[in-house]
Scaffold this active site. Sequence first.
Site, mmCIF file in Angstrom:
data_model
loop_
_atom_site.group_PDB
_atom_site.id
_atom_site.type_symbol
_atom_site.label_atom_id
_atom_site.label_comp_id
_atom_site.label_asym_id
_atom_site.label_seq_id
_atom_site.Cartn_x
_atom_site.Cartn_y
_atom_site.Cartn_z
ATOM 1 N N GLY A 261 0.761 -1.246 0.000
ATOM 2 C CA GLY A 261 0.000 0.000 0.000
ATOM 3 C C GLY A 261 0.783 1.283 0.000
ATOM 4 O O GLY A 261 0.189 2.355 -0.174
ATOM 5 N N GLU B 17 3.937 -6.927 1.629
ATOM 6 C CA GLU B 17 3.427 -7.214 0.279
ATOM 7 C C GLU B 17 3.393 -5.951 -0.568
ATOM 8 O O GLU B 17 2.325 -5.536 -1.030
ATOM 9 C CB GLU B 17 1.994 -7.764 0.382
ATOM 10 N N PRO B 18 4.535 -5.299 -0.798
ATOM 11 C CA PRO B 18 4.484 -4.064 -1.586
ATOM 12 C C PRO B 18 4.300 -4.349 -3.082
ATOM 13 O O PRO B 18 4.874 -5.315 -3.601
ATOM 14 C CB PRO B 18 5.856 -3.422 -1.333
ATOM 15 N N ARG C 285 2.839 -1.393 -5.852
ATOM 16 C CA ARG C 285 3.067 -0.116 -6.530
ATOM 17 C C ARG C 285 4.439 0.505 -6.209
ATOM 18 O O ARG C 285 5.125 0.992 -7.101
ATOM 19 C CB ARG C 285 1.962 0.866 -6.098
ATOM 20 N N ARG D 219 -5.747 4.049 -15.322
ATOM 21 C CA ARG D 219 -5.873 4.709 -14.021
ATOM 22 C C ARG D 219 -6.569 6.067 -14.077
ATOM 23 O O ARG D 219 -7.385 6.359 -13.191
ATOM 24 C CB ARG D 219 -4.504 4.814 -13.333
ATOM 25 N N TYR E 199 -9.718 6.026 -11.645
ATOM 26 C CA TYR E 199 -9.556 6.688 -10.347
ATOM 27 C C TYR E 199 -9.292 8.186 -10.475
ATOM 28 O O TYR E 199 -8.783 8.789 -9.518
ATOM 29 C CB TYR E 199 -8.362 6.107 -9.566
ATOM 30 N N CYS F 33 -13.517 5.374 -28.093
ATOM 31 C CA CYS F 33 -14.822 6.024 -28.193
ATOM 32 C C CYS F 33 -15.512 6.070 -26.836
ATOM 33 O O CYS F 33 -16.505 5.374 -26.593
ATOM 34 C CB CYS F 33 -15.686 5.275 -29.206
ATOM 35 N N TYR G 89 -0.010 -0.996 -12.177
ATOM 36 C CA TYR G 89 -1.450 -0.917 -12.460
ATOM 37 C C TYR G 89 -1.735 -0.230 -13.799
ATOM 38 O O TYR G 89 -2.724 0.487 -13.937
ATOM 39 C CB TYR G 89 -2.191 -0.221 -11.302
HETATM 40 C C1 LIG Z 1 -2.967 -5.010 -4.051
HETATM 41 C C2 LIG Z 1 -2.466 -5.677 -2.831
HETATM 42 C C3 LIG Z 1 -1.182 -5.397 -2.351
HETATM 43 C C4 LIG Z 1 -0.277 -4.373 -2.992
HETATM 44 O O1 LIG Z 1 -0.751 -3.076 -2.894
HETATM 45 P P1 LIG Z 1 0.124 -1.834 -3.385
HETATM 46 O O2 LIG Z 1 -0.694 -0.661 -3.087
HETATM 47 O O3 LIG Z 1 0.360 -2.027 -4.848
HETATM 48 O O4 LIG Z 1 1.411 -1.876 -2.614
HETATM 49 C C5 LIG Z 1 -0.743 -6.098 -1.250
HETATM 50 N N1 LIG Z 1 -1.529 -7.017 -0.628
HETATM 51 C C6 LIG Z 1 -2.769 -7.297 -1.060
HETATM 52 C C7 LIG Z 1 -3.577 -8.306 -0.353
HETATM 53 C C8 LIG Z 1 -3.279 -6.642 -2.169
HETATM 54 O O5 LIG Z 1 -4.522 -6.909 -2.581
#
Ligand SMILES: *Cc1c(COP(=O)(O)O)cnc(C)c1O
Length: 427
Positions: free
Chosen positions: A247, A284-285, A287, A323, A327, A353, A381
């Site tokens: 995140g 879990e990075p 982005r 994106r 968003y 279109c 993304y």
């Molecule tokens: C999408 C996601 C991430 C990665 O999120 P980023 O914002 O790209 O770092 C990590 N864990 C889970 C469960 C996700 O769904």
Amino acid sequence: MSHSTLPGQPFIAYQNAELCMEDVPLADLVQQHGTPLFAYSKAGMLSALAAYQRGFAGRQVQICYAMKANSSLGVIQVFAQAGCGFDVVSLGEMTRVLAAGGQPERIIFSGVGKTRAEMRAALQAGIGCFNVESEAELDVLNQVALDMGLRAPVSIRVNPNVDPQTHPYISTGLKGNKFGIAHERVVHTYQRAAALPGLQVLGIDCHIGSQITQASPYLDAMDRMLDLVQAIEAAGVPIAHIDLGGGLGIDYHGETPPAADQLWAQLLAKLDARGFGQRHLMIEPGRSLVGNAGVCLTEVLYLKPGEQKNFMVVDAAMNDLPRPAMYQAYHQIVPLRQRPEPTQSWEVVGPICESGDWIGHDRALNAQPGDHLAVLSAGAYCMSMSSNYNTRNRAAEVLIDGKRAQVIRERESYTDQMRLEHLLDAS
Ligand SMILES: *Cc1c(COP(=O)(O)O)cnc(C)c1O
């Protein structure tokens, strides 16, 4: 020789007015491979990873690249070779990791809707952990594992109910959200999981959202996770690892997210203060590992100056760069060859279109048809969310490493697009 880097983009710079990624002039790539074209900097990815590695020096941690951000095989290989594990959300993603040489025991499988077939395949492959998102999923996973004579390693995704202060579509850790197990149910759920013979409880995880630009939501989430770990362990279920998800945001347009090492210095201080400093950690990075390592190159097709707005039509579109349409996201757009200061402002739009097919609003640009632009921060993304809408072929992708540029995905063809379709039988 003049050299000027762009804010937030250390591996992209103008050298003698030509935009280069590492040592490769991007105009050369366009000439060789056409547009729209994605280019990724290997050094950009590895330096983003290094910030996390510095932050965790001396700790027990597994960094799992959340590959939905960019699931191209060449990108996965870069992270697999650097020792990363992977966070996958489908059997398709797991299949890609294995095809790129990733190790199964370093895969964690997240997502609210895993099917039985996906569970079976992941158990067969011997993945490291399932991040389970509901009590119903625990029961199904237990059954699938027992049927195979195995025990499934599990972590339970909890919903810490903190506001990540980001776009509502990418906020995942609040109560009204489909993700994770509600705070109040967590201890009960762990007790149930621990009693199921087909499961082996390993850890706890959360993921509170995406493009988070402040440390405070992470610090709050960590506090709530540690409270939960204490409560779960007091109820008799040991927790081996703590996974804080991904995140962390990037600089698209002047955002100032904490650097990964600085964020983790704060989080580790909290873990130490609360006596959890020796716990095995996972993150879990997505982005933040790839976003600013990529650009999308596009050609200007037409200028349509108008009374109210000036439109600059380019050959990349919402199918390549979803994106902005999804968003209202901002991507910087810069020319591949520096020109005199722009005097006009443009709506940069694609050929699709849909009025939602825009890439940038109100951008000061000086470009003529035939010129090329780079859409920045396009490593995450974009390609992984791309589509064939309007029967447009998916773009090609190139990975840059110093002076070297290697095609990691060919441009799709119309034959590729129609390959799985059948004309009706003659009646
Ligand atoms: C999408 C996601 C991430 C990665 O999120 P980023 O914002 O790209 O770092 C990590 N864990 C889970 C469960 C996700 O769904």
